[in-house]
Scaffold this active site. Structure first.
Site, PDB file in Angstrom:
ATOM      1  N   LYS A 126       0.151   4.233  -0.325  1.00 31.23           N
ATOM      2  CA  LYS A 126      -0.497   5.430   0.227  1.00 31.23           C
ATOM      3  C   LYS A 126      -0.245   6.621  -0.710  1.00 31.23           C
ATOM      4  O   LYS A 126      -0.140   6.430  -1.926  1.00 31.23           O
ATOM      5  CB  LYS A 126      -0.023   5.670   1.666  1.00 31.23           C
ATOM      6  CG  LYS A 126      -0.216   4.416   2.536  1.00 31.23           C
ATOM      7  CD  LYS A 126      -0.038   4.656   3.993  1.00 31.23           C
ATOM      8  CE  LYS A 126      -0.236   3.338   4.731  1.00 31.23           C
ATOM      9  NZ  LYS A 126      -0.153   3.483   6.174  1.00 31.23           N
ATOM     10  N   HIS A 175      -9.552   1.310   4.534  1.00 28.10           N
ATOM     11  CA  HIS A 175      -8.310   1.492   5.303  1.00 28.10           C
ATOM     12  C   HIS A 175      -8.579   2.448   6.468  1.00 28.10           C
ATOM     13  O   HIS A 175      -9.368   3.387   6.342  1.00 28.10           O
ATOM     14  CB  HIS A 175      -7.212   2.047   4.391  1.00 28.10           C
ATOM     15  CG  HIS A 175      -5.873   2.028   5.037  1.00 28.10           C
ATOM     16  ND1 HIS A 175      -5.483   2.989   5.940  1.00 28.10           N
ATOM     17  CD2 HIS A 175      -4.846   1.146   4.968  1.00 28.10           C
ATOM     18  CE1 HIS A 175      -4.270   2.701   6.383  1.00 28.10           C
ATOM     19  NE2 HIS A 175      -3.864   1.571   5.808  1.00 28.10           N
ATOM     20  N   GLU A 228      -6.982   4.852   7.594  1.00 30.01           N
ATOM     21  CA  GLU A 228      -6.748   6.274   7.287  1.00 30.01           C
ATOM     22  C   GLU A 228      -7.946   6.872   6.567  1.00 30.01           C
ATOM     23  O   GLU A 228      -8.286   8.038   6.770  1.00 30.01           O
ATOM     24  CB  GLU A 228      -5.457   6.424   6.461  1.00 30.01           C
ATOM     25  CG  GLU A 228      -4.232   6.189   7.338  1.00 30.01           C
ATOM     26  CD  GLU A 228      -3.020   5.646   6.611  1.00 30.01           C
ATOM     27  OE1 GLU A 228      -2.982   5.685   5.363  1.00 30.01           O
ATOM     28  OE2 GLU A 228      -2.099   5.166   7.302  1.00 30.01           O
ATOM     29  N   GLU A 272      -5.479  -4.765  10.672  1.00 28.03           N
ATOM     30  CA  GLU A 272      -4.471  -3.731  10.911  1.00 28.03           C
ATOM     31  C   GLU A 272      -4.820  -2.956  12.179  1.00 28.03           C
ATOM     32  O   GLU A 272      -5.622  -2.008  12.130  1.00 28.03           O
ATOM     33  CB  GLU A 272      -4.428  -2.747   9.735  1.00 28.03           C
ATOM     34  CG  GLU A 272      -4.064  -3.378   8.417  1.00 28.03           C
ATOM     35  CD  GLU A 272      -3.502  -2.347   7.448  1.00 28.03           C
ATOM     36  OE1 GLU A 272      -2.392  -2.554   6.970  1.00 28.03           O
ATOM     37  OE2 GLU A 272      -4.175  -1.336   7.189  1.00 28.03           O
ATOM     38  N   GLY A 275       2.312   2.457  10.861  1.00 22.04           N
ATOM     39  CA  GLY A 275       3.269   3.552  10.706  1.00 22.04           C
ATOM     40  C   GLY A 275       3.941   3.980  12.004  1.00 22.04           C
ATOM     41  O   GLY A 275       4.559   5.038  12.065  1.00 22.04           O
ATOM     42  N   GLY A 317       2.810  -1.034   4.338  1.00 21.02           N
ATOM     43  CA  GLY A 317       2.831   0.384   3.983  1.00 21.02           C
ATOM     44  C   GLY A 317       4.248   0.851   3.715  1.00 21.02           C
ATOM     45  O   GLY A 317       4.803   0.647   2.633  1.00 21.02           O
ATOM     46  N   GLY A 318       4.867   1.463   4.725  1.00 12.85           N
ATOM     47  CA  GLY A 318       6.189   2.086   4.572  1.00 12.85           C
ATOM     48  C   GLY A 318       7.217   1.197   3.889  1.00 12.85           C
ATOM     49  O   GLY A 318       7.943   1.664   2.992  1.00 12.85           O
ATOM     50  N   SER A 351       3.279  -1.814  10.506  1.00 13.30           N
ATOM     51  CA  SER A 351       4.719  -1.836  10.776  1.00 13.30           C
ATOM     52  C   SER A 351       5.383  -3.162  10.413  1.00 13.30           C
ATOM     53  O   SER A 351       6.312  -3.606  11.093  1.00 13.30           O
ATOM     54  CB  SER A 351       5.010  -1.452  12.233  1.00 13.30           C
ATOM     55  OG  SER A 351       4.618  -0.114  12.479  1.00 13.30           O
ATOM     56  N   ASN A 369       0.870  -1.176   0.000  1.00 14.96           N
ATOM     57  CA  ASN A 369       0.000   0.000   0.000  1.00 14.96           C
ATOM     58  C   ASN A 369       0.909   1.229   0.000  1.00 14.96           C
ATOM     59  O   ASN A 369       1.465   1.578   1.035  1.00 14.96           O
ATOM     60  CB  ASN A 369      -0.894  -0.036   1.253  1.00 14.96           C
ATOM     61  CG  ASN A 369      -1.713   1.229   1.417  1.00 14.96           C
ATOM     62  OD1 ASN A 369      -1.801   2.050   0.510  1.00 14.96           O
ATOM     63  ND2 ASN A 369      -2.325   1.382   2.587  1.00 14.96           N
TER      64      ASN A 369
HETATM   65  P1  PGA Z   1       2.743   0.511   7.676  1.00 17.78           P
HETATM   66  O1  PGA Z   1       1.269   0.693   7.045  1.00 17.78           O
HETATM   67  O2  PGA Z   1       3.289  -0.788   7.138  1.00 17.78           O
HETATM   68  O3  PGA Z   1       3.505   1.710   7.200  1.00 17.78           O
HETATM   69  O4  PGA Z   1       2.571   0.456   9.163  1.00 17.78           O
HETATM   70  C1  PGA Z   1       0.431  -0.414   6.853  1.00 17.78           C
HETATM   71  C2  PGA Z   1      -0.877   0.023   6.269  1.00 17.78           C
HETATM   72  O5  PGA Z   1      -1.390   1.081   6.649  1.00 17.78           O
HETATM   73  O6  PGA Z   1      -1.446  -0.667   5.408  1.00 17.78           O
END
Ligand code: PGA
Length: 256
Positions: A11, A96, A98, A168, A174, A236-237, A215, A9
């Site tokens: 983002k 998601h 967010e 999640e 994050g 994500g990251g 994470s 993802n």
């Molecule tokens: P992250 O994000 O791996 O940066 O924690 C995961 C996500 O929001 O799908």
């Protein structure tokens, strides 16, 4: 036997040129891993989807969107619909945290988006997860179970089987503070697969793939993939760093 699935993802990151560069850096390694039976999905921002889709054409790597609107067309300024994504994506992330947090998405809207995705042959990756306050108050099971029930409301058995759920915990996204493998496994077993078994029966629940997200990195991925209830990860990251994402996808080969 469920096929492992790792999704990146991105983002709101990467211009079209940067997306081109990232995909080019990863695609040979990812294609090899995908050929060994790991499903790999890249979810760039909307504007980069055509570029990523054309780079990945003819490879086993799949493309996904990060959102869609439930109406097929009309006066919905700023939105993108299922028919616009049809043919460019295989997957779409829905609900998601967010989007729920910053864009007011509700359980009902998430359910409508899942149905809109299926109407365009897009497979939804449906995100659920509790906040830190809910986690600390011991409300994880009831909250996550409620999100799952609402998301699957009115979905047929066949569509349920094609849905991917991403667990999640919001406090893990994050933050560098991932859940632990056993803890995530327990939530998924009880509040996701357990609830799905109540809705559709054990056989269907056992066919539905569930990812962990929050994470995830090359160091902790094995701990999650070792768990019997966890079929992959929503990343994500670490999905923005070619070597990290390749390492995460490679780790999923233990599930094949
Ligand atoms: P992250 O994000 O791996 O940066 O924690 C995961 C996500 O929001 O799908």
């Amino acid at each position: 036997m469920r096929t492992p699935i790792i999704a990146g993802n991105w983002k709101m990151n990467k211009t079209i040129a940067e997306a081109h560069e990232l995909v080019t850096a990863m695609q040979n390694d990812l294609a090899q891993i995908a050929n060994r039976g790991v499903e790999i999905v890249l979810c760039p921002p909307f504007v980069s989807i055509p570029e990523v889709f054309s780079l990945l054409k003819g490879t086993p790597i799949r493309t996904g969107a990060q959102n869609l609107f439930w109406e097929p067309k009309g006066a919905f300024t700023g939105e993108v619909s299922g028919p616009m994504l049809h043919g460019l994506c295989d997957y779409v992330i829905v609900g998601h945290s967010e989007r729920r947090q910053y864009f007011g998405e509700t359980d009902e809207g998430v359910n409508r988006k899942i149905k809109a995705a299926f109407s365009q042959e897009l497979f939804p990756i449906v995100c659920v997860g509790e906040s830190l306050a809910q986690y600390e108050a011991g409300q994880t099971a009831s909250f996550v179970g409620g999100q799952v029930r609402a998301a699957f409301q009115g979905l047929s058995d066949a569509d349920a089987r094609r849905t991917v759920v991403a667990y999640e915990p919001i406090w893990a996204i994050g933050t560098g503070r991932a859940s632990s493998g056993p803890e995530a496994n327990a939530v998924i077993g009880e509040s996701i697969r357990g609830v799905l078994a109540g809705l559709y029966g054990k056989e269907t629940a056992d066919a539905i793939r569930v990812q962990y997200g929050g994470s995830v990195n090359p160091k902790n991925i094995a701990e999650f993939l070792e768990q019997p209830e966890i079929d992959g990860a929503l990343v994500g990251g670490a999905s923005l760093v070619a070597s990290d994402f390749i390492a995460i996808c490679r780790a999923a080969a233990i599930k094949t």
